[in-house]
Design a protein around this motif. Structure first.
Motif, short mmCIF file in Angstrom:
data_model
loop_
_atom_site.label_atom_id
_atom_site.label_comp_id
_atom_site.label_asym_id
_atom_site.label_seq_id
_atom_site.Cartn_x
_atom_site.Cartn_y
_atom_site.Cartn_z
N ARG A 259 29.76 43.35 55.82
CA ARG A 259 29.00 43.02 54.57
C ARG A 259 29.64 41.94 53.93
O ARG A 259 29.00 40.91 53.41
CB ARG A 259 29.30 44.34 53.58
CG ARG A 259 28.68 44.17 52.28
CD ARG A 259 28.87 45.43 51.24
NE ARG A 259 28.10 46.47 51.85
CZ ARG A 259 28.15 47.88 51.42
NH1 ARG A 259 28.79 47.98 50.52
NH2 ARG A 259 27.65 48.85 52.12
N THR A 260 30.79 41.62 54.36
CA THR A 260 31.60 40.41 53.94
C THR A 260 32.05 39.45 54.90
O THR A 260 32.26 39.74 56.02
CB THR A 260 32.69 40.62 52.98
OG1 THR A 260 33.81 41.31 53.96
CG2 THR A 260 32.35 41.64 51.94
N THR A 308 27.66 38.37 59.16
CA THR A 308 27.29 38.53 57.93
C THR A 308 25.68 38.59 57.84
O THR A 308 25.15 37.96 58.66
CB THR A 308 27.94 37.76 56.98
OG1 THR A 308 27.50 36.37 56.87
CG2 THR A 308 29.40 37.90 56.88
#
Length: 498
Positions: A259-260, A308
């Motif tokens: 996600r990051t 990502t």
């Protein structure tokens, strides 16, 4: 017939010039995909076109062929700083791969192309524009900079294409896109291609397309029969890394999503420390590093890419047979676009989402909105299902003592997967008909010449692949090339439902 499969009619019958047909044939591409078959007659005739189809459905050729054919039919001279056609793309990776698909086709027609995007020096781009180009492939931000500094002029653009328009909206590029479109002649042909038609994209269609012909083929919500979906409910949060190691240590090309940006960097380090060569792709990397890592993944020298969502739309690499959502995405559109990196161009693929106890409600809602019914299994590392989802002998590399964090790694494997691959029907290797046409439209882009060879991951990773030795190998792994997880040493999981 699956909507991803090529159609029976040939490009020549649709009006594509023979010079372009010959280039396509030389790359093993002889029949158009449905989105190409549907849109080419109208786009070649100069109509405004709205094409809707999932990433991987072949949209790049759907606009590249008519752009080049129409420019070649009207032999206007090139003018400094003033491209004759403009293709806007949301990411640097996508812009580069569009250029790669265009280049041999444009060369066959003596047309000149140029790509401009940020993150690299502007001087070569300024020089290219000054020399005159026929087709400019651009990301909005850098193109606006070049226009404001007087190095680019869109007043002579005859054809404008917006690729991945919905992703433009997701990234907040629509104001920039509108300013750029306002600089192109209203009388020019315009084509917009998108996986979905959300409110922001619909505004662009209504404002800039004139009586557009709409073709909707294989949309982002369409089921892909060759794609299998699994949710692995981890018995403990600490099982996440060992499960990922077991999946990525198998033969074959695997794309892991986090996600990051920090999560992608950390996970890449952990996989490498666990003996799995991997590269990362996210916004904190320089453009050179992003290009180098994507090339390593595309040419097969490294078989695991941790990325990502920047990669969900911008990567068009063939033979990605396993996509792993290490972090479940927040939105169902992100899930669909991430998952769309596999099962491309009629091939098969497997999508895995890792889920912890506190993510059950979110993942249940995610899969419902994505209109999929995954197989859910509660498990721990060593469960037999992991070997089914990622078959083949596991192999690990021990970083050499005293190595720095930027030394390349070599990976050996005693045996690997044949051309059928993980979840992929036999005969879909690169030697098959229309191999790799996909979204990027290039059989040679992102695919080793012989597909996935039986030797598996036997090549060395590209220079610049980082090695991190500060973290220990997860329990349950071995350090030899023939290493394998012991299924009998760990509890067996059970199939569950939401």
């Amino acid at each position: 017939m699956s909507p991803s499969h090529p159609t029976s009619a040939g490009f020549a019958e649709l009006g594509v010039p023979s010079a372009l047909v010959a280039v396509l044939a030389a790359n093993g591409i002889t029949a158009p995909f449905p989105i190409q078959h549907a849109t080419l007659p109208d786009s070649l005739a100069g109509r405004d076109v709205l094409g809707r189809g999932r990433t991987g459905s072949g949209k790049t050729y759907a606009f590249a062929l008519p752009v080049l054919a129409r420019l070649a039919s009207n032999s206007k001279p090139r003018r400094p700083k003033s491209p004759r056609a403009l293709i806007l793309a949301p990411t640097r990776e996508l812009a580069s791969q569009i250029e790669t698909a265009l280049a041999p086709l444009a060369q066959a027609l003596s047309l000149r192309t140029l790509t401009v995007f940020g993150g690299v020096g502007a001087n070569p781009q300024i020089t290219g524009l000054r020399a005159g180009v026929d087709v400019l492939v651009a990301c909005p931000g850098r193109l606006e900079d070049l226009i404001s500094s007087g190095h680019a002029d869109l007043s002579q653009v005859e054809i404008t294409v917006l690729d991945e328009a919905d992703h433009m909206a997701d990234l907040g590029f629509l104001p920039s896109v509108r300013r750029l479109l306002d600089r192109t002649p209203a009388s020019g042909q315009r084509m917009l291609f998108s996986a979905t038609l959300d409110a922001g994209v619909d505004v662009l269609v209504k404002r800039y397309l004139t009586n557009p012909i709409t073709h909707s083929v294989d949309s982002a919500q369409s089921p892909v029969s060759q794609m299998s979906h699994h949710v692995l409910h981890l018995a403990a949060a600490d099982d996440r890394l060992p499960v990922l190691v077991e999946l990525t240590a198998a033969p074959g090309r695997t794309l892991v999503f986090t996600r990051t940006k920090h999560g992608a960097k950390k996970l890449t380090r952990q996989l490498i420390a666990s003996g799995v060569p991997a590269v990362e792709l996210h916004g904190n990397l320089s453009q050179n590093a992003r290009t180098r890592n994507l090339e390593a993944f595309s040419d097969g020298s490294t078989h695991t890419l941790v990325a990502t969502d920047i990669a969900a739309r911008g990567i068009h690499v063939d033979d990605v047979n396993l996509v792993v959502h290490a972090d479940p995405p927040i939105e169902h559109k992100a899930y669909l676009h991430r998952s769309g990196r596999t099962a491309r161009a009629g091939a098969g693929g497997t999508v895995i989402t890792l889920m912890t106890d506190d993510q059950v409600a979110d993942v249940r809602d995610l899969t419902r909105r994505a209109a999929i019914s995954p197989t859910i299994t509660r498990l721990r590392p060593g469960h037999p299902l992991l070997a089914e989802l990622a078959p083949g002998e596991r192999a690990f590399v021990t970083p050499p003592a005293g190595s720095s964090t930027t030394e390349p790694v070599a990976r050996g494997r005693a045996s690997g997967r044949g051309s059928g691959g993980r979840g992929k029907p036999a005969g879909t290797g690169s030697g098959g008909r229309n191999a790799g046409q996909g979204a990027s439209g290039r059989g040679s882009v992102g695919r080793p010449a012989s597909g996935r060879a039986s030797s598996g991951r036997g090549s060395a990773a590209k220079s610049g692949t980082p090695i991190h030795t500060s973290e220990s190998r997860p329990a349950g792994t071995r350090t030899t090339g023939a290493a394998a997880f012991s299924a009998s040493a760990r509890p067996r999981g059970r199939r569950t439902g939401f």
